[in-house]
Design an enzyme around this catalytic site. Sequence first.
Site, PDB file in Angstrom:
ATOM      1  N   HIS A  47      39.125 -30.789 108.428  1.00 41.98           N
ATOM      2  CA  HIS A  47      39.337 -29.795 107.363  1.00 41.98           C
ATOM      3  C   HIS A  47      38.063 -29.581 106.557  1.00 41.98           C
ATOM      4  O   HIS A  47      38.120 -29.190 105.400  1.00 41.98           O
ATOM      5  CB  HIS A  47      40.467 -30.222 106.404  1.00 41.98           C
ATOM      6  CG  HIS A  47      41.733 -30.701 107.039  1.00 41.98           C
ATOM      7  ND1 HIS A  47      42.247 -30.171 108.190  1.00 41.98           N
ATOM      8  CD2 HIS A  47      42.602 -31.677 106.645  1.00 41.98           C
ATOM      9  CE1 HIS A  47      43.373 -30.805 108.488  1.00 41.98           C
ATOM     10  NE2 HIS A  47      43.621 -31.718 107.599  1.00 41.98           N
TER      11      HIS A  47
ATOM     12  N   GLY B  75      54.390 -31.346 108.236  1.00 43.23           N
ATOM     13  CA  GLY B  75      54.884 -30.639 107.068  1.00 43.23           C
ATOM     14  C   GLY B  75      55.848 -31.436 106.212  1.00 43.23           C
ATOM     15  O   GLY B  75      55.838 -32.651 106.187  1.00 43.23           O
TER      16      GLY B  75
ATOM     17  N   ARG C 138      37.766 -26.353 104.455  1.00 42.53           N
ATOM     18  CA  ARG C 138      38.935 -25.967 103.646  1.00 42.53           C
ATOM     19  C   ARG C 138      38.559 -25.243 102.362  1.00 42.53           C
ATOM     20  O   ARG C 138      39.368 -24.593 101.731  1.00 42.53           O
ATOM     21  CB  ARG C 138      39.824 -27.171 103.349  1.00 42.53           C
ATOM     22  CG  ARG C 138      39.209 -28.239 102.472  1.00 42.53           C
ATOM     23  CD  ARG C 138      40.177 -29.399 102.230  1.00 42.53           C
ATOM     24  NE  ARG C 138      41.484 -28.952 101.800  1.00 42.53           N
ATOM     25  CZ  ARG C 138      42.635 -29.404 102.333  1.00 42.53           C
ATOM     26  NH1 ARG C 138      42.617 -30.281 103.298  1.00 42.53           N
ATOM     27  NH2 ARG C 138      43.780 -28.960 101.886  1.00 42.53           N
TER      28      ARG C 138
ATOM     29  N   ASP D 260      44.861 -28.338 114.094  1.00 42.77           N
ATOM     30  CA  ASP D 260      45.898 -28.783 113.159  1.00 42.77           C
ATOM     31  C   ASP D 260      47.223 -28.109 113.548  1.00 42.77           C
ATOM     32  O   ASP D 260      48.088 -27.859 112.703  1.00 42.77           O
ATOM     33  CB  ASP D 260      45.541 -28.453 111.709  1.00 42.77           C
ATOM     34  CG  ASP D 260      46.160 -29.472 110.734  1.00 42.77           C
ATOM     35  OD1 ASP D 260      46.128 -29.213 109.522  1.00 42.77           O
ATOM     36  OD2 ASP D 260      46.692 -30.488 111.189  1.00 42.77           O
TER      37      ASP D 260
ATOM     38  N   SER E  25      51.493 -28.443 108.749  1.00 43.87           N
ATOM     39  CA  SER E  25      51.807 -27.437 107.717  1.00 43.87           C
ATOM     40  C   SER E  25      50.498 -26.996 107.070  1.00 43.87           C
ATOM     41  O   SER E  25      49.547 -27.770 106.962  1.00 43.87           O
ATOM     42  CB  SER E  25      52.732 -28.025 106.654  1.00 43.87           C
ATOM     43  OG  SER E  25      52.090 -29.112 106.017  1.00 43.87           O
TER      44      SER E  25
ATOM     45  N   TYR F 205      49.017 -40.067 107.003  1.00 49.79           N
ATOM     46  CA  TYR F 205      48.139 -39.980 105.831  1.00 49.79           C
ATOM     47  C   TYR F 205      47.922 -41.345 105.171  1.00 49.79           C
ATOM     48  O   TYR F 205      46.868 -41.634 104.621  1.00 49.79           O
ATOM     49  CB  TYR F 205      48.786 -39.079 104.776  1.00 49.79           C
ATOM     50  CG  TYR F 205      48.455 -37.616 104.790  1.00 49.79           C
ATOM     51  CD1 TYR F 205      48.559 -36.886 103.610  1.00 49.79           C
ATOM     52  CD2 TYR F 205      48.095 -36.924 105.935  1.00 49.79           C
ATOM     53  CE1 TYR F 205      48.286 -35.522 103.561  1.00 49.79           C
ATOM     54  CE2 TYR F 205      47.812 -35.568 105.902  1.00 49.79           C
ATOM     55  CZ  TYR F 205      47.916 -34.872 104.708  1.00 49.79           C
ATOM     56  OH  TYR F 205      47.648 -33.519 104.669  1.00 49.79           O
TER      57      TYR F 205
ATOM     58  N   ARG G  33      47.939 -35.937  97.913  1.00 50.30           N
ATOM     59  CA  ARG G  33      49.015 -36.463  98.751  1.00 50.30           C
ATOM     60  C   ARG G  33      48.611 -37.761  99.466  1.00 50.30           C
ATOM     61  O   ARG G  33      49.367 -38.309 100.264  1.00 50.30           O
ATOM     62  CB  ARG G  33      49.384 -35.416  99.817  1.00 50.30           C
ATOM     63  CG  ARG G  33      49.974 -34.138  99.265  1.00 50.30           C
ATOM     64  CD  ARG G  33      49.881 -33.022 100.296  1.00 50.30           C
ATOM     65  NE  ARG G  33      48.469 -32.649 100.536  1.00 50.30           N
ATOM     66  CZ  ARG G  33      48.097 -31.783 101.485  1.00 50.30           C
ATOM     67  NH1 ARG G  33      48.983 -31.241 102.294  1.00 50.30           N
ATOM     68  NH2 ARG G  33      46.823 -31.470 101.651  1.00 50.30           N
TER      69      ARG G  33
ATOM     70  N   HIS H  66      43.354 -32.670 117.228  1.00 45.91           N
ATOM     71  CA  HIS H  66      44.167 -32.902 116.011  1.00 45.91           C
ATOM     72  C   HIS H  66      45.366 -31.947 116.040  1.00 45.91           C
ATOM     73  O   HIS H  66      45.290 -30.823 115.545  1.00 45.91           O
ATOM     74  CB  HIS H  66      43.307 -32.668 114.758  1.00 45.91           C
ATOM     75  CG  HIS H  66      44.013 -32.985 113.468  1.00 45.91           C
ATOM     76  ND1 HIS H  66      43.551 -33.937 112.569  1.00 45.91           N
ATOM     77  CD2 HIS H  66      45.128 -32.478 112.915  1.00 45.91           C
ATOM     78  CE1 HIS H  66      44.361 -33.978 111.519  1.00 45.91           C
ATOM     79  NE2 HIS H  66      45.330 -33.101 111.700  1.00 45.91           N
TER      80      HIS H  66
HETATM   81  C1  FWO Z   1      43.571 -27.781 106.110  1.00 46.07           C
HETATM   82  C2  FWO Z   1      44.801 -27.307 105.389  1.00 46.07           C
HETATM   83  C3  FWO Z   1      44.842 -25.790 105.404  1.00 46.07           C
HETATM   84  C4  FWO Z   1      46.068 -27.839 106.068  1.00 46.07           C
HETATM   85  C5  FWO Z   1      46.219 -29.356 105.953  1.00 46.07           C
HETATM   86  N1  FWO Z   1      47.304 -29.746 106.841  1.00 46.07           N
HETATM   87  C6  FWO Z   1      47.546 -31.068 107.036  1.00 46.07           C
HETATM   88  O1  FWO Z   1      46.866 -31.953 106.587  1.00 46.07           O
HETATM   89  C7  FWO Z   1      48.775 -31.403 107.835  1.00 46.07           C
HETATM   90  C8  FWO Z   1      50.011 -31.327 106.974  1.00 46.07           C
HETATM   91  N2  FWO Z   1      49.803 -31.930 105.674  1.00 46.07           N
HETATM   92  C9  FWO Z   1      51.158 -32.014 107.714  1.00 46.07           C
HETATM   93  O2  FWO Z   1      51.440 -33.195 107.459  1.00 46.07           O
HETATM   94  O3  FWO Z   1      51.735 -31.320 108.580  1.00 46.07           O
HETATM   95  C10 FWO Z   1      46.587 -29.772 104.531  1.00 46.07           C
HETATM   96  O4  FWO Z   1      47.790 -29.877 104.284  1.00 46.07           O
HETATM   97  O5  FWO Z   1      45.684 -29.995 103.714  1.00 46.07           O
HETATM   98 ZN    ZN Z   2      45.196 -32.962 107.394  1.00 49.41          ZN
HETATM   99 ZN    ZN Z   3      46.810 -32.443 110.385  1.00 49.73          ZN
END
Ligand code: FWO
Ligand code: ZN
Ligand code: ZN
Length: 390
Positions: A225, A69, A228, A286, A290, A131, A164, A62
Amino acid sequence: MMKLVKGGEVYAPHYMGKMDLLLVADKIGDLKEEINIPDAMLDIEVIDASGKYVIPGLIDSHVHITGGGGEGGFKTRTPEIMLSAITKAGVTTVVGCLGTDGTTRCMKGLLAKARGLEEEGITAYIYTGSYQVPVRTITGSAMDDIILIDKVIGIGEIAISDHRSSQPTVEDLAKLAAEARVGGILSGKAGIVNIHLGDGARHLEALIHIIEHTEIPAAQFVPTHMNRSMKVMQKGIEYGKKGGIIDLTTSSDPEFLEEDEVKASTGLKIAMDAGVAVENITFSSDGQGSMPTFNKKKECIGLGVGKVDSIFREFRDAVQVDGVPMADALKVVTENPARILKLKNKGTIEIGKDADIVLVDQETFTVDTVIAKGKVMVKQGAAVVKGTFE
Ligand SMILES: CC(C)C[C@H](NC(=O)C[C@H](N)C(=O)O)C(=O)O
Ligand SMILES: [Zn+2]
Ligand SMILES: [Zn+2]
């Protein structure tokens, strides 16, 4: 060109003791306690592995290889990854994905970056999608992407239980998993759905509903995650004890953990002690994703960037800090992702498998040498093969 990796202690992941490896082109050609080469064979490179652990190249399932971000606005779009950030972590196989932003990041760019990394010397696959549901694709159909595009091994990262997400219904997810499953069956691939689990109160309910009320097996999903928060970790342990797969994110930096984020190495120990089979647990970094922090009003108040090197750090800490046996901690970053994602030639040190080998210095437990598909990419911890613009 052949290489003889001599005198290292091999963890395949299971412990094999002192073994010599003969690498022939991009494959592991032989594996014996002692391999001696007749003097006549001058064109063989001997790599002295004494004082080193010899492990399979890590698989990071991943990684936002084209960046991710954006949750804090355009200036917070994270940078794409460069080759040495991957290889210096001992990673020889990555699976790329898109995240929150499925508009300014696109599937064609993700595929091109995966091809670029392959040209630079490592192995790269991708998930189709981001997503959002409906899924962003290359051909217009997630199933067709999986069947027709070699590098596409599944769908992800699809967000659920997150402010999101696109708020997919259970029905939406079931249909998506069905596409991934049949696409995988028809192309001999895993057809995994990589699920981004957020902080929302519904947790894994949608997946559990699908597993309990349709013909789709738990093995179709890899929720990531799962460390988390301690609450999500506990939900993951319940899910894992019933046979589900859980993936822990290693980039959550131990120093800057959200109030109750669980360090991946600790999460592994807790899950194993609670009775989750180690075979059902994986780590992923990851990387370049972000790491946003949101306040109670769900406003983004801070943003870090995931790093691929965290996957090696958490593997090391699992062994050295949390007391997880070496072979178990190694499975989580090699054999398990290879089996779950059906990466046939990856994940173990066996004759005939790809020559993806990492030498770890036993004194410092750091990456010393990285060989990807038979080519030395890192030597004494420094990248000897760099990305095009590094
Ligand atoms: C697990 C937590 C700490 C990080 C996690 N990152 C992503 O899902 C990737 C981010 N949204 C992207 O699109 O770059 C989050 O945001 O929940
Ligand atoms: Zn993620
Ligand atoms: Zn990710």
